[in-house]
Design a protein around this motif. Structure first.
Motif, PDB file in Angstrom:
ATOM      1  N   ASP A  46       0.701  -1.273  -0.019  1.00 53.39           N
ATOM      2  CA  ASP A  46      -0.070  -0.117  -0.023  1.00 53.39           C
ATOM      3  C   ASP A  46       0.786   1.247  -0.027  1.00 53.39           C
ATOM      4  N   GLU A  47       2.064   1.193   0.314  1.00 51.68           N
ATOM      5  CA  GLU A  47       3.144   2.275   0.514  1.00 51.68           C
ATOM      6  C   GLU A  47       3.544   2.932  -1.044  1.00 51.68           C
ATOM      7  N   ILE A  48       3.476   1.759  -1.920  1.00 50.69           N
ATOM      8  CA  ILE A  48       4.170   2.100  -3.327  1.00 50.69           C
ATOM      9  C   ILE A  48       2.929   2.686  -4.245  1.00 50.69           C
ATOM     10  N   ALA A  49       3.273   3.989  -4.265  1.00 53.75           N
ATOM     11  CA  ALA A  49       2.463   4.722  -5.173  1.00 53.75           C
ATOM     12  C   ALA A  49       2.540   4.763  -6.763  1.00 53.75           C
ATOM     13  N   PRO A  50       1.602   4.618  -7.686  1.00 51.14           N
ATOM     14  CA  PRO A  50       1.986   4.682  -9.085  1.00 51.14           C
ATOM     15  C   PRO A  50       2.921   5.789  -9.537  1.00 51.14           C
ATOM     16  N   LYS A  51       3.578   5.545 -10.463  1.00 44.87           N
ATOM     17  CA  LYS A  51       4.294   6.829 -10.955  1.00 44.87           C
ATOM     18  C   LYS A  51       3.683   7.517 -12.136  1.00 44.87           C
ATOM     19  N   ASN A  52       2.775   8.445 -11.890  1.00 42.44           N
ATOM     20  CA  ASN A  52       2.011   8.970 -12.898  1.00 42.44           C
ATOM     21  C   ASN A  52       2.865   9.674 -13.710  1.00 42.44           C
ATOM     22  N   ILE A  53       2.542   9.747 -15.547  1.00 41.21           N
ATOM     23  CA  ILE A  53       2.994  10.084 -16.464  1.00 41.21           C
ATOM     24  C   ILE A  53       2.439  11.164 -17.239  1.00 41.21           C
ATOM     25  N   ILE A  54       3.437  12.359 -17.580  1.00 43.14           N
ATOM     26  CA  ILE A  54       2.918  13.312 -18.541  1.00 43.14           C
ATOM     27  C   ILE A  54       3.553  13.026 -19.629  1.00 43.14           C
ATOM     28  N   LEU A  55       2.926  12.998 -20.901  1.00 45.01           N
ATOM     29  CA  LEU A  55       3.330  13.081 -22.254  1.00 45.01           C
ATOM     30  C   LEU A  55       3.229  14.184 -22.900  1.00 45.01           C
ATOM     31  N   ILE A  56       4.338  14.834 -23.107  1.00 44.74           N
ATOM     32  CA  ILE A  56       4.430  16.117 -23.684  1.00 44.74           C
ATOM     33  C   ILE A  56       4.675  16.122 -25.290  1.00 44.74           C
ATOM     34  N   GLY A  57       3.863  16.418 -26.215  1.00 51.12           N
ATOM     35  CA  GLY A  57       4.152  16.641 -27.525  1.00 51.12           C
ATOM     36  C   GLY A  57       2.925  17.106 -28.440  1.00 51.12           C
ATOM     37  N   PRO A  58       3.311  17.496 -29.789  1.00 51.01           N
ATOM     38  CA  PRO A  58       2.164  18.088 -30.344  1.00 51.01           C
ATOM     39  C   PRO A  58       1.298  17.078 -30.868  1.00 51.01           C
ATOM     40  N   THR A  59       0.038  17.451 -31.464  1.00 53.05           N
ATOM     41  CA  THR A  59      -1.112  16.433 -31.591  1.00 53.05           C
ATOM     42  C   THR A  59      -0.516  15.423 -32.982  1.00 53.05           C
ATOM     43  N   GLY A  60      -1.149  14.404 -32.803  1.00 52.22           N
ATOM     44  CA  GLY A  60      -1.114  13.562 -33.766  1.00 52.22           C
ATOM     45  C   GLY A  60       0.320  12.647 -33.957  1.00 52.22           C
ATOM     46  N   VAL A  61       1.330  12.673 -32.839  1.00 53.39           N
ATOM     47  CA  VAL A  61       2.346  12.026 -32.545  1.00 53.39           C
ATOM     48  C   VAL A  61       2.230  10.448 -31.956  1.00 53.39           C
ATOM     49  N   GLY A  62       1.066  10.166 -31.362  1.00 50.64           N
ATOM     50  CA  GLY A  62       0.863   8.844 -30.734  1.00 50.64           C
ATOM     51  C   GLY A  62       0.479   9.005 -29.305  1.00 50.64           C
ATOM     52  N   LYS A  63       0.424   9.867 -28.664  1.00 49.82           N
ATOM     53  CA  LYS A  63       0.026   9.956 -27.199  1.00 49.82           C
ATOM     54  C   LYS A  63      -1.070   9.049 -26.929  1.00 49.82           C
ATOM     55  N   THR A  64      -2.138   9.520 -27.402  1.00 43.58           N
ATOM     56  CA  THR A  64      -3.542   8.464 -27.025  1.00 43.58           C
ATOM     57  C   THR A  64      -3.156   7.274 -27.382  1.00 43.58           C
ATOM     58  N   GLU A  65      -2.670   6.966 -28.676  1.00 46.92           N
ATOM     59  CA  GLU A  65      -2.572   5.541 -28.902  1.00 46.92           C
ATOM     60  C   GLU A  65      -1.614   4.655 -28.022  1.00 46.92           C
ATOM     61  N   ILE A  66      -0.521   5.160 -27.630  1.00 44.68           N
ATOM     62  CA  ILE A  66       0.294   4.587 -26.561  1.00 44.68           C
ATOM     63  C   ILE A  66      -0.600   4.197 -25.400  1.00 44.68           C
ATOM     64  N   ALA A  67      -1.167   5.072 -24.852  1.00 46.84           N
ATOM     65  CA  ALA A  67      -2.116   4.740 -23.676  1.00 46.84           C
ATOM     66  C   ALA A  67      -3.192   3.784 -23.896  1.00 46.84           C
TER      67      ALA A  67
END
Length: 457
Positions: A46-67
């Motif tokens: 319970d002590e191990i928290a998830p490491k949240n991610i920010i994907l930075i980049g222009p539209t249409g490079v694959g951010k949503t598709e990766i998730a």
């Protein structure tokens, strides 16, 4: 999930997404860490928290598709939602807690489908018996005459039916299984579908008020049914579905679904840059800083009330993404920045990437158009120089107008194949070869006219 190593997760993502190796590595590690956490002793888990991610980049490079591909690999409840849809508590708009309720609803649907699949064979057998009852209704004793002689005859008939009925039933069963009754119609009582629920915008979690009222009063009133005349195969499907629903234990489904959300849920927060504060403005901004403050407790861990029970958000993985054209991640409030320790920059796509996107992925754009035209009996062939020409035009238009990444390929391809797609059913030529000359001839005027290309490409 335990069978997939980070390098194998990356190779699976490579089948659909070109480039962006750094982003793939980060999400692969985050996904593997979820499995690792489950193996850790319970007092430390319970002590191990998830490491949240920010994907930075222009539209249409694959951010949503990766998730999206990541969620499919992990078989996790996955919700994609735009951060700009939320507003601060007290204003008209979506409450941030609604995303947890939506995720729980998705998880319940997933687990219910899994459980129904597990009892499918049993449900099929029960449905078959019900279908045989419809096709061969049992004799009613009330039909017998009332005089003494009649009663004796009825008794004889009943004893005769006992020996003959099973053989008749088995004959019909064989016919049913052999598909000989597929064109026959039967009358079936089916439950009427309820109308879609109208969402109520509120700040105190009343979005599901009408659902709860329906649940509360549902048991008081009988379900409305209607008679339908359907063919035997369709009737078998309806009956099997009804029986599968009856065989599934919903309490167990809900319990599993909540556990799935809490330990493997993924929420993809798109357009997080749209809720960063504007520089040089004063006072609260309803659609920006207020939303960040509302998101904070959910991301750092809180308990949200849903119609299925309480859901803890401590170990849900949040993947945020944004173009950050006019802002930067440091414009987010400091508390929220701290909850996204991993930041990955996705690179803009070049001509070589576009060529690979057209041909390499399992769902490559060229393969899609070839499959579509195959339905008309047309063999569509793209030469290598044609792929290069399409990629070159897409890159040039992106540079001159708005850079929308790989999505530009969709507009270019649609314009390029417009004539063929329209006339396909009437074409006598069943093999069409697309080369660079055809591409340039078809798109030259639009590409060269910058004002026109802004509207069309």
């Amino acid at each position: 999930m335990q069978q997939l190593k980070p390098c194998e997760i990356v190779s699976e993502l490579d089948k659909y997404i070109i480039g962006q190796d750094e982003a793939k590595r980060s999400v692969a590690i985050a996904l593997r860490n979820r499995w690792r956490r489950q193996q850790v002793p319970e007092d430390l888990r319970d002590e191990i928290a998830p490491k949240n991610i920010i994907l930075i980049g222009p539209t249409g490079v694959g951010k949503t598709e990766i998730a999206r591909r990541l969620a499919r690999l992990a078989n996790s409840p996955f919700l994609k939602i735009e951060a700009s849809k939320f507003t601060e508590v007290g204003y008209v708009g979506r409450d941030v807690e609604s995303m947890i309720r939506d995720l729980t609803e998705l998880a319940v649907s997933m687990v219910r489908a899994e459980e129904q699949e597990a009892v499918k064979a049993k449900a099929q057998k029960i449905a078959e018996e019900r279908m045989l009852d419809i096709l061969l209704p049992p004799k009613r004793e009330t039909e017998s005459p009332k005089n003494t002689e009649g009663e004796e005859k009825t008794l004889e008939l009943v004893t005769k039916n006992v020996t003959e009925h099973p053989s008749t039933r088995e004959k019909i069963r064989k016919m049913l299984r052999g598909g000989k009754l597929d064109n026959r119609y039967v009358d079936l009582e089916v439950a009427e579908r309820s109308m879609p629920v109208v969402e109520i915008f509120s700040s105190v979690g009343l979005e599901e008020m009408d659902i709860n009222l329906k649940d509360m009063f549902g048991s008081m009133f009988p379900k409305r049914t209607k008679k339908r005349k359907v063919k035997v195969p369709e009737a078998m499907e309806i009956l099997a579905q009804e029986e599968a629903q009856r065989l599934v234990d919903m309490d167990r489904v809900v319990k599993k679904a909540i556990a799935k959300v809490e330990h493997s849920g993924i929420i993809f927060l798109d357009e997080i840059d749209k809720i960063t504060g504007r520089e040089g403005t004063h006072g609260p901004d309803v659609s920006r800083e207020g939303v960040q403050r509302d998101l904070l407790p959910i991301i750092e861990g809180s308990t949200v009330t849903t119609k299925y029970g309480m859901v803890k958000t401590d170990h849900i993985l949040f993947i945020a993404s944004g173009a950050f054209h006019t802002s930067k991640p440091s414009d987010l409030i400091p508390e929220l920045q701290g909850r996204f320790p991993i930041r990955v920059e996705l690179k803009s796509l070049c001509k070589e990437d576009f060529v690979r996107i057209l041909t390499e992925p399992k769902n490559a754009l060229i393969l899609q158009y070839q499959a579509l035209l195959k339905t008309e009996g047309i063999d569509l062939v793209f030469q290598d120089d044609a792929n290069s020409a399409i990629a070159e035009i897409a890159t040039e238009v992106n540079a001159r107008t708005e850079n929308i990444g790989a999505r530009r390929l969709h507009t270019v391809m649609e314009r390029l194949l417009d004539e063929i797609l329209f006339h396909a059913p009437d074409l006598s030529e069943k093999r069409i070869v697309i080369d660079a000359k055809y591409v340039y001839e078809k798109l030259k005027d639009i590409k060269d006219d910058e004002d026109l290309s802004r509207y069309i490409l």
